[in-house]
Design an enzyme around this catalytic site. Structure first.
Site, PDB file in Angstrom:
ATOM      1  N   LYS A   1      73.550  37.607   4.275  1.00 51.60           N
ATOM      2  CA  LYS A   1      73.164  38.468   3.158  1.00 51.60           C
ATOM      3  C   LYS A   1      73.029  39.900   3.668  1.00 51.60           C
ATOM      4  O   LYS A   1      72.344  40.137   4.674  1.00 51.60           O
ATOM      5  CB  LYS A   1      71.812  37.978   2.635  1.00 51.60           C
ATOM      6  CG  LYS A   1      71.617  38.084   1.150  1.00 51.60           C
ATOM      7  CD  LYS A   1      70.342  37.337   0.794  1.00 51.60           C
ATOM      8  CE  LYS A   1      69.874  37.670  -0.583  1.00 51.60           C
ATOM      9  NZ  LYS A   1      68.519  37.188  -0.813  1.00 51.60           N
TER      10      LYS A   1
HETATM   11  C1  E4P Z   1      67.255  36.464  -3.874  1.00 52.82           C
HETATM   12  O1  E4P Z   1      68.347  36.473  -3.406  1.00 52.82           O
HETATM   13  C2  E4P Z   1      66.467  37.682  -4.155  1.00 52.82           C
HETATM   14  O2  E4P Z   1      66.069  38.275  -2.973  1.00 52.82           O
HETATM   15  C3  E4P Z   1      65.313  37.299  -5.036  1.00 52.82           C
HETATM   16  O3  E4P Z   1      65.807  36.542  -6.127  1.00 52.82           O
HETATM   17  C4  E4P Z   1      64.489  38.480  -5.493  1.00 52.82           C
HETATM   18  O4  E4P Z   1      63.536  38.019  -6.418  1.00 52.82           O
HETATM   19  P1  E4P Z   1      62.271  38.900  -6.843  1.00 52.82           P
HETATM   20  O5  E4P Z   1      62.758  40.103  -7.560  1.00 52.82           O
HETATM   21  O6  E4P Z   1      61.471  37.994  -7.743  1.00 52.82           O
HETATM   22  O7  E4P Z   1      61.552  39.246  -5.562  1.00 52.82           O
END
Ligand code: E4P
Length: 219
Positions: free
Chosen positions: A83
């Site tokens: 990522k």
């Molecule tokens: C996942 O890939 C993201 O980092 C995550 O869904 C972010 O979620 P949040 O906005 O609730 O922290």
């Protein structure tokens, strides 16, 4: 629609995996920090629980450091998807290493234009954040449908991974918009099961059944 669990917590992952409906996992530096276990160690533990794509995020911000970090993460397990943030360095890293077969999830996507960059760089997934756009009074779900349409227009292979989903309604709307994947906090996955009419109906079925056979037994 694939379901990924948006957590680095092993208990939550074991519970979700046990239901047989979890296709992968997404983590981010905040989720890893919450668990207090070093990134690589936790990622190995996650790979042993869930057999599916596992997103592990780099913490470098510069291309020169991101490239070796991405290679190191990808080498942990065949299911790792690296990522990277949707920055110039993140896109440059994706464009370079996706040609070598490393798979990328380009995260922190907040616009359709950014999503085009991720697709052109050869990302396996792009992660548009629904909840965080809603938080600033912008319509996060419209972004999901816009990106899905743009990718269809050009036949881009990149999958839309709806992230920052905060409720069962978000999940259903993302599915309706055509997202290939939804990443769900454990709480949201758990809430998807609930419907008062399911509980009421089951209660009635079991009462009727018990009553009928009790009556038979007393004849
Ligand atoms: C996942 O890939 C993201 O980092 C995550 O869904 C972010 O979620 P949040 O906005 O609730 O922290």
């Amino acid at each position: 629609m694939k379901f990924f669990l948006d957590t680095a917590n092993l208990d939550e992952l074991r519970k979700g995996a046990d239901w047989g409906i979890v296709d992968g996992v997404t983590t981010n530096p905040s989720l890893i920090a919450k668990e207090g276990i070093p990134l690589e160690e936790r990622i190995r533990q996650i790979c042993a629980i869930v057999d599916g794509d596992i997103s592990a995020e780099v913490v470098s911000t510069k291309f020169e450091e991101m490239v070796p970090e991405a290679r190191k993460l990808a080498a942990i397990h065949k299911n790792i998807v690296v990522k990277v943030p949707l920055t110039r360095d993140g896109i440059k890293t994706t464009a370079k290493l996706s040609k070598e077969g490393i798979r990328f999830n380009v995260t922190l996507c907040f616009s359709s234009g950014q999503a085009i960059l991720a697709a052109k760089a050869g990302a396996t997934y792009v992660s548009p954040f629904v909840g965080r756009l809603d938080d600033i009074a912008q319509d996060g779900m419209t972004l999901i449908s816009d990106i899905c349409q743009i990718y269809r227009n050009y036949g881009f292979k990149t999958e839309v991974l709806a992230a920052s989903l905060r409720s069962p309604l978000h999940v259903a709307q993302a599915a309706l918009a055509g997202a290939h994947v939804g990443t769900l906090p454990f709480k949201v996955l758990d809430m998807l099961f609930n419907h008062p009419l399911t509980d009421k109906g089951l209660d009635q079925f079991l009462k009727d059944y018990a009553k009928a056979f009790q009556e038979v037994g007393t004849r």
